[in-house]
Design a protein around this motif. Structure first.
Motif, PDB file in Angstrom:
ATOM      1  N   SER A 157       0.827  -1.208   0.000  1.00 23.90           N
ATOM      2  CA  SER A 157       0.000   0.000   0.000  1.00 23.90           C
ATOM      3  C   SER A 157       0.862   1.259   0.000  1.00 23.90           C
ATOM      4  CB  SER A 157      -0.920  -0.008   1.226  1.00 23.90           C
ATOM      5  OG  SER A 157      -1.688  -1.190   1.279  1.00 23.90           O
ATOM      6  N   GLY A 204      -5.579   0.276   8.613  1.00 22.48           N
ATOM      7  CA  GLY A 204      -6.262   1.517   8.270  1.00 22.48           C
ATOM      8  C   GLY A 204      -5.365   2.450   7.459  1.00 22.48           C
ATOM      9  N   TRP A 205      -4.095   2.579   7.886  1.00 26.31           N
ATOM     10  CA  TRP A 205      -3.151   3.388   7.117  1.00 26.31           C
ATOM     11  C   TRP A 205      -2.976   2.815   5.715  1.00 26.31           C
ATOM     12  CZ3 TRP A 205      -1.719   8.112   7.982  1.00 26.31           C
ATOM     13  CH2 TRP A 205      -1.606   8.610   9.298  1.00 26.31           C
ATOM     14  N   LEU A 254      -5.864   3.742   3.578  1.00 23.62           N
ATOM     15  CA  LEU A 254      -5.803   5.168   3.255  1.00 23.62           C
ATOM     16  C   LEU A 254      -4.794   5.451   2.147  1.00 23.62           C
ATOM     17  CD1 LEU A 254      -6.697   8.069   3.980  1.00 23.62           C
ATOM     18  CD2 LEU A 254      -4.807   8.132   5.625  1.00 23.62           C
ATOM     19  N   ALA A 266      -6.316   4.286  -1.155  1.00 22.50           N
ATOM     20  CA  ALA A 266      -7.436   5.127  -1.578  1.00 22.50           C
ATOM     21  C   ALA A 266      -6.960   6.484  -2.092  1.00 22.50           C
ATOM     22  CB  ALA A 266      -8.407   5.308  -0.411  1.00 22.50           C
ATOM     23  N   VAL A 267      -6.018   7.090  -1.389  1.00 20.10           N
ATOM     24  CA  VAL A 267      -5.575   8.442  -1.759  1.00 20.10           C
ATOM     25  C   VAL A 267      -4.532   8.399  -2.873  1.00 20.10           C
ATOM     26  CG1 VAL A 267      -4.450  10.543  -0.945  1.00 20.10           C
ATOM     27  CG2 VAL A 267      -6.103   9.360   0.519  1.00 20.10           C
TER      28      VAL A 267
END
Length: 286
Positions: free
Chosen positions: A186, A266-267, A270, A273-274
C-alpha cells in the motif's frame, strides 16, 4: 524460358496465388477474437515482467540482501550495549523494528522503476494494450512483493543467527511478515505517484529520501518513545511506521496487538485510496 510479370512486378503465378482484399479481411476479422484478459491475469503478467528484470539484472537484489544484513549487524552492535546493556537483549527489541524500517525503505524503488519506464517510452506501449488500465501499476507492486519477502527472510535469518528468538514461533513470524508486506504494498503507491509526477529517476530518489528517512527514524524502531521529549512523542506515537513496528514486534513475540494491527491496516487502506487514485489519474493523463 521466360517468366512474365504483372503490373506489380510479381510473377503471374505469384500474383494469382496472392489473396484478394475480401479473403484477407475474412481471415483477419472473421475469426472469433480471443477473450480480453482479466484484471488479475493482466496484473500478474506485468508482475512477472517486473521479476524478469531481476533475472536479467540480478544486482538489483543488492538492496534486499546485502543492505538488510548490514543494517541488522550495524545497529545491533553499535547501539546494543549502550541502549539495552547487551546485544542479546537489544536484538529482541530491534529486529522487528529494523525489519519494518528496511522493507519500508525498499518501497521507494518502485517509483524509480516507474519513472525509468516512462523515460524509455515503455508506458506509451502499455497504454495501447486492451487490458485493465491499472494492471501495469499493480504489476510493479506485485513484483516488488517478492523483494519484500526476500528482504524479510534475509533479515530474520541473520537475526536468529545472532540471537533473536521470536516467542510467537513460526505463526507469529509469518503473521508479522504478512502485515508488513500488506503495508509495504500500500505504501508503494506513494512512490508510483512520484514516479509519474517527477521528470527523472534522480528526482524520484531525492524526494523519496526526504520523505522516508524522517518517517522511519522518527518512530519506535530503535528506542521506546517514552524516552523522547513530549512534543516529539506526539508525532512518533501517531506515526504509521510506529503502529506497524509495534504490531510486527508484538506478533513475533506471541501477542495480538489488535489496536496496532487495525491502525496499520487503516493506514494501508488510506494510502491505496488516496495515492492509488492520484496515481491512476496521473497515469491516465500522462
Amino acid at each position: 524460358m521466360t517468366t512474365t510479370t504483372d503490373r506489380t512486378g510479381l510473377p503471374e503465378d505469384a500474383a494469382l496465388a496472392a489473396p484478394d482484399a475480401e479473403s484477407l479481411a475474412a481471415l483477419l476479422v472473421g475469426q472469433e477474437r480471443p477473450p480480453r484478459p482479466s484484471a488479475l491475469s493482466a496484473s500478474l503478467t506485468f508482475g512477472w515482467r517486473a521479476m524478469l528484470k531481476i533475472k536479467h539484472v540480478p544486482e538489483q537484489l543488492f538492496d534486499v540482501t546485502a543492505f538488510p544484513i548490514m543494517m541488522v549487524l550495524m545497529y545491533t552492535y553499535l547501539f546494543g550495549g549502550a541502549l539495552a546493556g547487551s546485544t542479546q537483549e537489544y536484538i529482541q527489541f530491534l529486529l522487528p523494528g529494523i525489519l519494518v524500517m528496511s522493507v519500508v525503505m525498499i518501497t521507494m524503488y518502485t517509483g524509480v522503476a516507474v519513472n525509468t519506464d516512462i523515460t524509455k517510452g515503455v508506458f506509451d506501449r502499455f497504454r495501447t494494450l486492451p487490458v485493465w488500465r491499472p494492471a501495469a501499476m499493480v504489476g510493479y507492486l506485485l513484483g516488488d512483493v517478492l523483494r519484500y519477502i526476500l528482504a524479510s527472510a534475509v533479515m530474520l535469518t541473520v537475526g536468529i543467527l545472532i540471537g533473536y528468538r521470536p516467542d510467537g514461533g513460526p505463526l507469529g513470524v509469518l503473521a508479522g511478515v504478512a502485515l508488513l508486506v500488506v503495508f509495504s504494498f500500500s505504501f508503494s503507491w506513494i512512490w508510483t505517484m512520484f514516479g509519474l509526477m517527477l521528470r527523472t529517476e534522480k528526482s524520484v530518489m531525492g524526494v523519496s529520501m526526504m520523505v522516508i528517512f524522517p518517517l522511519t527514524f522518527l518512530s519506535n524502531v530503535f528506542v521506546d518513545p517514552s524516552t523522547m521529549p513530549g512534543w516529539l512523542q506526539a508525532f512518533v506515537n501517531n506515526s504509521p511506521v510506529t503502529h506497524l513496528a509495534s504490531a510486527v514486534r508484538e506478533l513475533m513475540a506471541g501477542g495480538w496487538p489488535a489496536t496496532d494491527i487495525v491502525w496499520s491496516l487503516g493506514w494501508s487502506a488510506l494510502f491505496v485510496a488516496v495515492f492509488g487514485s492520484v496515481t491512476m489519474r496521473l497515469y491516465n493523463r500522462k
